[in-house]
Design an enzyme around this catalytic site. Sequence first.
Site, short mmCIF file in Angstrom:
data_model
loop_
_atom_site.label_atom_id
_atom_site.label_comp_id
_atom_site.label_asym_id
_atom_site.label_seq_id
_atom_site.Cartn_x
_atom_site.Cartn_y
_atom_site.Cartn_z
N SER A 228 0.69 -1.10 0.04
CA SER A 228 0.09 -0.07 -0.14
C SER A 228 0.79 1.20 0.05
CB SER A 228 -0.90 -0.04 1.17
OG SER A 228 -0.14 -0.27 2.34
N HIS B 142 -1.96 -2.68 -6.59
CA HIS B 142 -2.45 -2.54 -5.03
C HIS B 142 -3.99 -2.61 -5.14
CE1 HIS B 142 -3.21 1.02 -2.10
NE2 HIS B 142 -3.28 -0.04 -1.41
N1 3HC Z 1 -15.57 -9.83 1.42
C1 3HC Z 1 -16.41 -10.20 0.25
N2 3HC Z 1 -17.81 -9.26 -0.04
C2 3HC Z 1 -17.82 -8.58 1.10
C3 3HC Z 1 -16.93 -7.95 2.18
C4 3HC Z 1 -15.96 -8.92 2.17
N3 3HC Z 1 -14.92 -8.71 3.15
N4 3HC Z 1 -17.60 -7.12 2.97
C5 3HC Z 1 -18.89 -6.98 2.37
N5 3HC Z 1 -18.85 -7.81 1.18
C6 3HC Z 1 -19.94 -7.53 0.09
C7 3HC Z 1 -21.15 -8.08 0.89
O1 3HC Z 1 -21.51 -9.40 0.77
C8 3HC Z 1 -22.31 -7.35 -0.09
O2 3HC Z 1 -22.47 -8.06 -1.19
P1 3HC Z 1 -23.96 -8.24 -1.76
O3 3HC Z 1 -24.69 -7.02 -2.06
O4 3HC Z 1 -23.61 -9.03 -3.12
O5 3HC Z 1 -24.45 -9.30 -0.92
C9 3HC Z 1 -21.93 -6.07 -0.19
O6 3HC Z 1 -20.24 -6.23 -0.28
C10 3HC Z 1 -22.08 -4.92 0.72
O7 3HC Z 1 -21.91 -5.38 1.82
P2 3HC Z 1 -22.84 -4.87 3.20
O8 3HC Z 1 -24.37 -5.04 2.90
O9 3HC Z 1 -22.58 -5.90 4.25
O10 3HC Z 1 -22.51 -3.76 3.71
P3 3HC Z 1 -22.20 -2.44 2.94
O11 3HC Z 1 -23.17 -2.20 1.86
O12 3HC Z 1 -22.19 -1.17 4.21
O13 3HC Z 1 -20.84 -2.29 2.23
C11 3HC Z 1 -18.54 -2.17 2.11
C12 3HC Z 1 -19.75 -2.74 3.04
C13 3HC Z 1 -18.32 -2.89 0.86
C14 3HC Z 1 -17.21 -2.46 3.03
C15 3HC Z 1 -18.82 -0.28 1.96
O14 3HC Z 1 -19.07 0.03 3.32
C16 3HC Z 1 -17.50 0.10 1.58
O15 3HC Z 1 -17.54 0.06 0.23
N6 3HC Z 1 -16.85 0.96 2.22
C17 3HC Z 1 -15.53 1.54 1.83
C18 3HC Z 1 -14.59 0.46 1.57
C19 3HC Z 1 -13.18 1.15 1.14
O16 3HC Z 1 -13.00 2.38 1.16
N7 3HC Z 1 -12.11 0.48 0.81
C20 3HC Z 1 -10.88 1.02 0.67
C21 3HC Z 1 -10.13 0.91 1.92
S1 3HC Z 1 -8.47 1.57 1.44
C22 3HC Z 1 -7.42 0.23 1.14
O17 3HC Z 1 -7.98 -0.81 1.20
C23 3HC Z 1 -6.17 0.53 0.57
C24 3HC Z 1 -5.28 0.08 1.80
O18 3HC Z 1 -3.79 0.44 1.12
C25 3HC Z 1 -5.37 1.02 2.74
#
Ligand code: 3HC
Length: 292
Positions: free
Chosen positions: A120, A142
Amino acid sequence: MLDVNTITVIGAGTMGSGIAITAAMAGIDVCQVDVSQEQLEQARGYHEKTLGRNVAKERMTQAQADATLARIGYATETCKAAESQFAIEAATENEAIKKKIFAGMVETYSNDCILATNTSSISIGSIAKSVGPAADRVIGMHFFNPVPVMKLVEVIKCEATSRETLDQTMALGKAMGKTPIAANDHPGFVSNRVLMPMINEAFHAWNDGVADPESIDGIMKLGCAFPMGPLRLADLIGLDVCRDIMLVLHNGLGHPDKYKPCDKLVELVESGRLGNKTGWGVYDYREAAATA
Ligand code: 3HC
């Protein structure tokens, strides 16, 4: 363009296991490697759960889910070494460990295997330098957490990365169902250079008493159309990871205070509150986990 049909993913933590299942769901054979058998079992559990959810939602049949799982091999050393066209490293975010893994990758995989890292924030150029003549095959790939859901793969090329390595990596990103976007090798690349200072600022706002965490997250979520607020996102990413990325920006970009990790963030990390993975970070998830 080369048709990628086999890859190796080194590291079976949150990111490595997410990369593996995403590739397998795209029809690619995967070797998931980790030194820890326990970590591999956790990864397999996560793969089964993700596929099970897709079957329950009628996005795939049970037979398709079984075939997808069968595409993933789990190994504590190497598997599919001769066939792998890509080896993607997704191990601990520590430069010395990554360089050691890359030295092993050069030895293990073929002379045309692309050597990618899911780092990252660690310099791709520095990793490339450590592998001498294989440097032109080194690139950053990434991914974002949760990998099966997030659409982006940020592709980071350093000076040594060849055009062919870049083209193949962009093609693999697309084949995995992602949108690959290329960036240059600077501290934090694009994503974390922009995201992490915002998260850090949310800690400052909390520390300065501007609002409590729920209000900060609520304001940013509803006011800026974020899927989750910055403090809850910090818990998802891991507070230690956020602190470490801020330190990379702080050390790499040369401003004395601009990128310094907020004391509040450092305090939580030092007290062992690392976010979702320890059940407690900015928010306390322990009760919910116990009743789940
Ligand atoms: N693995 C697989 N699928 C997942 C999951 C996981 N860990 N977490 C959630 N999902 C899926 C769920 O199954 C659901 O799928 P479906 O609609 O097909 O059933 C879908 O994602 C939505 O999940 P939820 O209904 O449980 O919850 P939300 O609608 O609140 O979504 C979230 C959860 C996808 C995490 C959403 O809140 C989100 O997009 N958050 C922002 C995440 C983000 O910004 N990530 C980047 C982080 S920075 C990074 O990674 C870089 C690093 O270098 C720091």
